[in-house]
Design a protein around this motif. Sequence first.
Motif, PDB file in Angstrom:
ATOM      1  N   SER A   1      48.938  39.311  63.699  1.00 14.85           N
ATOM      2  CA  SER A   1      47.769  38.554  63.254  1.00 14.85           C
ATOM      3  C   SER A   1      47.971  38.053  61.826  1.00 14.85           C
ATOM      4  O   SER A   1      48.809  38.576  61.072  1.00 14.85           O
ATOM      5  CB  SER A   1      46.525  39.433  63.320  1.00 14.85           C
ATOM      6  OG  SER A   1      46.610  40.480  62.364  1.00 14.85           O
ATOM      7  N   LEU A   2      47.187  37.043  61.462  1.00 15.37           N
ATOM      8  CA  LEU A   2      47.230  36.551  60.082  1.00 15.37           C
ATOM      9  C   LEU A   2      46.810  37.630  59.102  1.00 15.37           C
ATOM     10  O   LEU A   2      47.333  37.715  57.987  1.00 15.37           O
ATOM     11  CB  LEU A   2      46.315  35.329  59.933  1.00 15.37           C
ATOM     12  CG  LEU A   2      46.857  33.995  60.479  1.00 15.37           C
ATOM     13  CD1 LEU A   2      45.771  32.939  60.439  1.00 15.37           C
ATOM     14  CD2 LEU A   2      48.080  33.552  59.683  1.00 15.37           C
ATOM     15  N   ALA A   3      45.855  38.487  59.501  1.00 10.54           N
ATOM     16  CA  ALA A   3      45.412  39.576  58.627  1.00 10.54           C
ATOM     17  C   ALA A   3      46.561  40.543  58.348  1.00 10.54           C
ATOM     18  O   ALA A   3      46.740  41.019  57.220  1.00 10.54           O
ATOM     19  CB  ALA A   3      44.233  40.312  59.262  1.00 10.54           C
ATOM     20  N   ALA A   4      47.360  40.834  59.384  1.00 10.35           N
ATOM     21  CA  ALA A   4      48.512  41.726  59.187  1.00 10.35           C
ATOM     22  C   ALA A   4      49.575  41.055  58.322  1.00 10.35           C
ATOM     23  O   ALA A   4      50.170  41.676  57.428  1.00 10.35           O
ATOM     24  CB  ALA A   4      49.098  42.122  60.543  1.00 10.35           C
ATOM     25  N   ALA A   5      49.819  39.752  58.568  1.00 10.38           N
ATOM     26  CA  ALA A   5      50.818  39.031  57.785  1.00 10.38           C
ATOM     27  C   ALA A   5      50.392  38.908  56.322  1.00 10.38           C
ATOM     28  O   ALA A   5      51.244  38.868  55.412  1.00 10.38           O
ATOM     29  CB  ALA A   5      51.047  37.643  58.380  1.00 10.38           C
ATOM     30  N   GLN A   6      49.087  38.853  56.057  1.00  6.88           N
ATOM     31  CA  GLN A   6      48.562  38.761  54.697  1.00  6.88           C
ATOM     32  C   GLN A   6      49.039  39.923  53.833  1.00  6.88           C
ATOM     33  O   GLN A   6      49.185  39.799  52.617  1.00  6.88           O
ATOM     34  CB  GLN A   6      47.029  38.730  54.747  1.00  6.88           C
ATOM     35  CG  GLN A   6      46.336  38.752  53.385  1.00  6.88           C
ATOM     36  CD  GLN A   6      46.407  37.419  52.672  1.00  6.88           C
ATOM     37  OE1 GLN A   6      46.498  36.370  53.321  1.00  6.88           O
ATOM     38  NE2 GLN A   6      46.344  37.438  51.353  1.00  6.88           N
TER      39      GLN A   6
ATOM     40  N   THR B   1      51.929  41.050  53.515  1.00 10.53           N
ATOM     41  CA  THR B   1      53.204  40.786  52.837  1.00 10.53           C
ATOM     42  C   THR B   1      52.979  40.310  51.407  1.00 10.53           C
ATOM     43  O   THR B   1      53.860  40.452  50.553  1.00 10.53           O
ATOM     44  CB  THR B   1      54.027  39.740  53.603  1.00 10.53           C
ATOM     45  OG1 THR B   1      53.268  38.528  53.712  1.00 10.53           O
ATOM     46  CG2 THR B   1      54.380  40.241  54.993  1.00 10.53           C
ATOM     47  N   LEU B   2      51.800  39.717  51.149  1.00 14.15           N
ATOM     48  CA  LEU B   2      51.429  39.343  49.776  1.00 14.15           C
ATOM     49  C   LEU B   2      50.652  40.466  49.098  1.00 14.15           C
ATOM     50  O   LEU B   2      50.957  40.851  47.971  1.00 14.15           O
ATOM     51  CB  LEU B   2      50.590  38.067  49.794  1.00 14.15           C
ATOM     52  CG  LEU B   2      49.991  37.635  48.446  1.00 14.15           C
ATOM     53  CD1 LEU B   2      51.094  37.292  47.458  1.00 14.15           C
ATOM     54  CD2 LEU B   2      49.053  36.453  48.630  1.00 14.15           C
ATOM     55  N   THR B   3      49.659  41.002  49.807  1.00 15.42           N
ATOM     56  CA  THR B   3      48.773  42.009  49.210  1.00 15.42           C
ATOM     57  C   THR B   3      49.541  43.235  48.737  1.00 15.42           C
ATOM     58  O   THR B   3      49.291  43.752  47.646  1.00 15.42           O
ATOM     59  CB  THR B   3      47.696  42.428  50.231  1.00 15.42           C
ATOM     60  OG1 THR B   3      46.975  41.272  50.655  1.00 15.42           O
ATOM     61  CG2 THR B   3      46.731  43.425  49.616  1.00 15.42           C
ATOM     62  N   ILE B   4      50.493  43.705  49.536  1.00 10.33           N
ATOM     63  CA  ILE B   4      51.177  44.951  49.185  1.00 10.33           C
ATOM     64  C   ILE B   4      52.049  44.776  47.945  1.00 10.33           C
ATOM     65  O   ILE B   4      52.210  45.713  47.148  1.00 10.33           O
ATOM     66  CB  ILE B   4      52.003  45.466  50.382  1.00 10.33           C
ATOM     67  CG1 ILE B   4      52.300  46.963  50.205  1.00 10.33           C
ATOM     68  CG2 ILE B   4      53.299  44.686  50.563  1.00 10.33           C
ATOM     69  CD1 ILE B   4      52.804  47.630  51.454  1.00 10.33           C
ATOM     70  N   ALA B   5      52.598  43.577  47.741  1.00  8.88           N
ATOM     71  CA  ALA B   5      53.391  43.329  46.530  1.00  8.88           C
ATOM     72  C   ALA B   5      52.498  43.352  45.292  1.00  8.88           C
ATOM     73  O   ALA B   5      52.868  43.925  44.250  1.00  8.88           O
ATOM     74  CB  ALA B   5      54.116  41.991  46.646  1.00  8.88           C
ATOM     75  N   LEU B   6      51.312  42.753  45.389  1.00  7.54           N
ATOM     76  CA  LEU B   6      50.377  42.773  44.268  1.00  7.54           C
ATOM     77  C   LEU B   6      49.897  44.186  43.968  1.00  7.54           C
ATOM     78  O   LEU B   6      49.752  44.584  42.808  1.00  7.54           O
ATOM     79  CB  LEU B   6      49.188  41.864  44.570  1.00  7.54           C
ATOM     80  CG  LEU B   6      49.508  40.376  44.771  1.00  7.54           C
ATOM     81  CD1 LEU B   6      48.257  39.605  45.171  1.00  7.54           C
ATOM     82  CD2 LEU B   6      50.116  39.786  43.506  1.00  7.54           C
ATOM     83  N   LEU B   7      49.661  44.976  45.024  1.00  4.25           N
ATOM     84  CA  LEU B   7      49.204  46.355  44.840  1.00  4.25           C
ATOM     85  C   LEU B   7      50.241  47.197  44.117  1.00  4.25           C
ATOM     86  O   LEU B   7      49.937  47.888  43.136  1.00  4.25           O
ATOM     87  CB  LEU B   7      48.871  46.979  46.199  1.00  4.25           C
ATOM     88  CG  LEU B   7      47.565  46.558  46.872  1.00  4.25           C
ATOM     89  CD1 LEU B   7      47.468  47.174  48.253  1.00  4.25           C
ATOM     90  CD2 LEU B   7      46.375  46.971  46.032  1.00  4.25           C
ATOM     91  N   THR B   8      51.488  47.175  44.601  1.00  5.69           N
ATOM     92  CA  THR B   8      52.519  48.019  43.982  1.00  5.69           C
ATOM     93  C   THR B   8      52.806  47.573  42.555  1.00  5.69           C
ATOM     94  O   THR B   8      53.048  48.403  41.677  1.00  5.69           O
ATOM     95  CB  THR B   8      53.822  47.981  44.802  1.00  5.69           C
ATOM     96  OG1 THR B   8      54.230  46.622  45.005  1.00  5.69           O
ATOM     97  CG2 THR B   8      53.631  48.650  46.151  1.00  5.69           C
ATOM     98  N   GLY B   9      52.749  46.258  42.313  1.00  4.15           N
ATOM     99  CA  GLY B   9      52.968  45.776  40.955  1.00  4.15           C
ATOM    100  C   GLY B   9      51.917  46.287  39.994  1.00  4.15           C
ATOM    101  O   GLY B   9      52.231  46.762  38.899  1.00  4.15           O
ATOM    102  N   ALA B  10      50.651  46.208  40.408  1.00  4.30           N
ATOM    103  CA  ALA B  10      49.561  46.653  39.535  1.00  4.30           C
ATOM    104  C   ALA B  10      49.598  48.161  39.316  1.00  4.30           C
ATOM    105  O   ALA B  10      49.373  48.650  38.206  1.00  4.30           O
ATOM    106  CB  ALA B  10      48.220  46.247  40.132  1.00  4.30           C
ATOM    107  N   VAL B  11      49.892  48.925  40.372  1.00  7.71           N
ATOM    108  CA  VAL B  11      49.904  50.388  40.265  1.00  7.71           C
ATOM    109  C   VAL B  11      51.080  50.863  39.407  1.00  7.71           C
ATOM    110  O   VAL B  11      50.963  51.807  38.617  1.00  7.71           O
ATOM    111  CB  VAL B  11      49.964  51.014  41.672  1.00  7.71           C
ATOM    112  CG1 VAL B  11      50.277  52.504  41.594  1.00  7.71           C
ATOM    113  CG2 VAL B  11      48.641  50.790  42.401  1.00  7.71           C
ATOM    114  N   ALA B  12      52.236  50.202  39.548  1.00  8.14           N
ATOM    115  CA  ALA B  12      53.425  50.641  38.825  1.00  8.14           C
ATOM    116  C   ALA B  12      53.420  50.246  37.358  1.00  8.14           C
ATOM    117  O   ALA B  12      54.080  50.899  36.536  1.00  8.14           O
ATOM    118  CB  ALA B  12      54.675  50.062  39.503  1.00  8.14           C
ATOM    119  N   THR B  13      52.687  49.205  36.995  1.00  8.54           N
ATOM    120  CA  THR B  13      52.763  48.651  35.642  1.00  8.54           C
ATOM    121  C   THR B  13      52.448  49.657  34.540  1.00  8.54           C
ATOM    122  O   THR B  13      53.260  49.833  33.617  1.00  8.54           O
ATOM    123  CB  THR B  13      51.852  47.422  35.520  1.00  8.54           C
ATOM    124  OG1 THR B  13      52.346  46.389  36.387  1.00  8.54           O
ATOM    125  CG2 THR B  13      51.834  46.888  34.104  1.00  8.54           C
TER     126      THR B  13
END
Length: 466
Positions: A48-53, A55-67
């Motif tokens: 689904s498009l929600a599942a494919a979304q 691929t963007l959301t998880i990169a933003l999450l890990t970036g913010a958490v790791a910073t």
Amino acid sequence: MAAGTVARDDDRIRALPRTLLLIALVVAISSSLGSPLITSVAITLHVSLAAAQWTLTIALLTGAVATPVLGRLGTGPRRRAVFLGTLGVVVAGSALAVLPLSLGFLLVGRAAAGCGLAMVPLMIAAAREHLDGDRAASTIAMVSVASTVGVGVGYPLAGYLTDVGGIRAAYAVGLVLTTIAFAAAVRAFPESSQPSAPKPDAIASLLLAAGLLVLLLILGEPALLQRHLGVALVLALVAVLLLAGWVMRERRLTVPLVNLRLLRHRAVAGANAAMLVAGAGMYLLLSCITRYVQTPQAVGYGFGLSTFTAGLFLVPFSILGFVAGRISPRVRKRMSAHALLIVSTAVVLVAFVVFAIDRGDIAGPLVAMSLLGFGVGAFSAAMPAVILAVTPAEETAGAMGVNQVVRSIGFSLGSTLSALILAAYTAAGAVFPSSEGYTSAAWIGVGITGFALVIAVTSRARPGRP
């Protein structure tokens, strides 16, 4: 010190500005690969498009958490090792995304690639320590600009490569670019001579990471707010409790993960508040314009641009963003960084007004996107200068790490806000919102950016205050 070591260090310092700019641009391109590929991922992997979304959301999450964690972990002599280790994780994540595709492998790879967003504060800290005044200022400005407006390079590149060779071709280019960046960092990223700092407190790190994860999860999922508001409110309360627990833990530590006393400084607090509000406005406009120009003309508005052509629409955004970043150090000889922050916010506000009143032909959105790029570029260049003017050198990575997290939250808020506003103007069973939805979003953006302008104007540090 041996002559060979001195020569090697001198070579690193000479190459440092262009190396940091290269890495910042690569990180921006790599992190932006998720957005234009969402539809292609859904079709290729039959999800689904929600599942494919994700691929963007998880990169933003890990970036913010790791910073914030990497900002503290990379303080002092550990900076080069932490930087290279993080960039190595980004390369490994890019490689995972190219393997025989499954959504699981792809999400793990995108999560690892997202760690690259956490490297920007370390780059700024390295530039501040190793470069002299003018070179340091211009390098910091361009690193900050590249990490923001570099998406305008990633979007058309990803769209073209997907059309030519599928999503694996797009992710393969991400792997090539991150590998080149890693090789450049090994050669040119210098050792730090700053004193060693204790490692981050594990409990504080976990509380902050968990709080940010929950908060960004809510902001990154518009459907959660639309269909499960009660669940979203419960998660928001959980995020507040986790972050409150982190603050209490931080106040008890001798060496906190983030210097909370520094964040309360009038200039720093104002800059972060302006970043949060203005970031939401900037991403709101970016999201609206890219959706508007791709809307089929049969709907009654829009221009029916393909993914690749819509990506090219972002090229003026990036070009003018880099131009603004390039001239900002010279402009700052005539005005303060704080004044430049105010002017750049006003430019973004004008971009919203243009989009609100002039969308009849493609020139209106193009002018709005160009103004947005110039405003975002100048804003990104001025922001580090405002914060670092009152920040001790040893706290550079931590202070800029917090600003990076605030930026991520603001961008996520703007993206979610655009989705919610346009959804409110989409009739039941319809695919596209009415044109009035974009008008409302634009004027709401004017209000948001106006509020950011008020914050910027009133947050100037008072003369004589430390």
